[in-house]
Design an enzyme around this catalytic site. Structure first.
Site, mmCIF file in Angstrom:
data_model
loop_
_atom_site.group_PDB
_atom_site.id
_atom_site.type_symbol
_atom_site.label_atom_id
_atom_site.label_comp_id
_atom_site.label_asym_id
_atom_site.label_seq_id
_atom_site.Cartn_x
_atom_site.Cartn_y
_atom_site.Cartn_z
ATOM 1 N N CYS A 28 10.910 -15.221 -17.529
ATOM 2 C CA CYS A 28 10.874 -13.917 -16.848
ATOM 3 C C CYS A 28 10.002 -12.911 -17.618
ATOM 4 O O CYS A 28 10.194 -12.702 -18.828
ATOM 5 C CB CYS A 28 12.315 -13.427 -16.732
ATOM 6 S SG CYS A 28 12.502 -11.674 -16.485
ATOM 7 N N VAL A 81 18.485 -10.064 -15.449
ATOM 8 C CA VAL A 81 18.017 -10.139 -16.832
ATOM 9 C C VAL A 81 16.660 -9.433 -16.881
ATOM 10 O O VAL A 81 15.957 -9.423 -15.862
ATOM 11 C CB VAL A 81 17.870 -11.604 -17.316
ATOM 12 C CG1 VAL A 81 19.222 -12.233 -17.512
ATOM 13 C CG2 VAL A 81 17.002 -12.427 -16.394
ATOM 14 N N SER A 109 14.384 -3.502 -18.079
ATOM 15 C CA SER A 109 13.597 -3.714 -19.297
ATOM 16 C C SER A 109 13.074 -2.405 -19.879
ATOM 17 O O SER A 109 12.995 -2.244 -21.092
ATOM 18 C CB SER A 109 12.452 -4.686 -19.021
ATOM 19 O OG SER A 109 11.660 -4.245 -17.946
#
Ligand code: GSH
Length: 199
Positions: A9, A49, A62
């Site tokens: 990712c 995530v 993020s």
């Protein structure tokens, strides 16, 4: 601290680059998007995530995570100090997320189907049109590596995965990629699966 990360990712990679730049030791838990661990489902309402757990603090997205890491571990700093430059860098982060990350996700989601062709063309042209910015300084608008470089790098590393080959006219981007990819911290940030993308 624990980071839930997917080994392929781009958003997770962005966080791993910042961790490596700052030499932060952390448990990295590799997760598969299709089979998320129970812990993560309890911690993050979006079940996405990267997710960072630092004692009682749980962070997702993020951008939120890398900004927190930069403040919690100030050395080396990954943002400029003056307000105008900080604002310019934040705007660059916004644009890269909005233009590059979104388009890259479209390519990933479309696979071999037609929408991937259009998204691939858009991303390729956008990267090429940035060549001048990349050749102006060693790093993005700076002599020092920053959060902007940590955000750009995962997308550039994945260009072969997205089916994008840059033309010779994009030499500025090539030089920038060589500088970023050669950094010890960047190499340390790569998972086995990411390393294989350029072997
Ligand atoms: N805006 C988020 C996007 C993260 C994201 O899209 N993660 C993907 C994997 S690369 C994911 O977790 N997908 C599963 C889901 O969202 O349910 C960020 O920057 O962290």
């Amino acid at each position: 601290m624990t980071l839930f990360s997917n080994p392929l990712c781009a958003h997770s990679h962005r966080v791993r680059i910042v961790l490596a730049e700052k030499g932060i030791n952390i448990d990295i838990v590799d997760v598969d998007d299709t089979d998320l661990p129970e812990d993560l489902l309890d911690l993050n309402p979006y079940n996405s995530v990267p997710t960072l757990v630092d004692r009682d603090l749980v962070l997702y997205d993020s951008r939120v995570i890398v900004e927190y890491l930069d403040e919690r571990f100030p050395h080396p700093p990954l943002m400029p100090v003056d307000p105008v430059s900080r604002a310019q860098f934040r705007l660059a982060l916004y644009r890269i997320e909005r233009d590059w990350y979104t388009t890259a996700a479209e390519i990933e989601a479309a696979g071999d189907k037609k929408p991937a062709l259009k998204a691939r063309k858009i991303l390729k042209e956008s990267v090429i049109s940035s060549a001048e910015v990349f050749s102006a300084k060693p790093y993005f608008l700076s002599d020092e590596f920053s959060l902007v470089d940590a955000t750009i790098a995962p997308i550039l590393w994945r260009l072969p995965r997205y089916g994008i080959e840059l033309p010779a006219s994009a030499a500025g981007v090539q030089g920038y990629m060589e500088r970023i990819f050669a950094r010890r911290s960047f190499q340390a940030s790569l998972t086995e699966l990411e390393r294989e993308l350029r072997q």
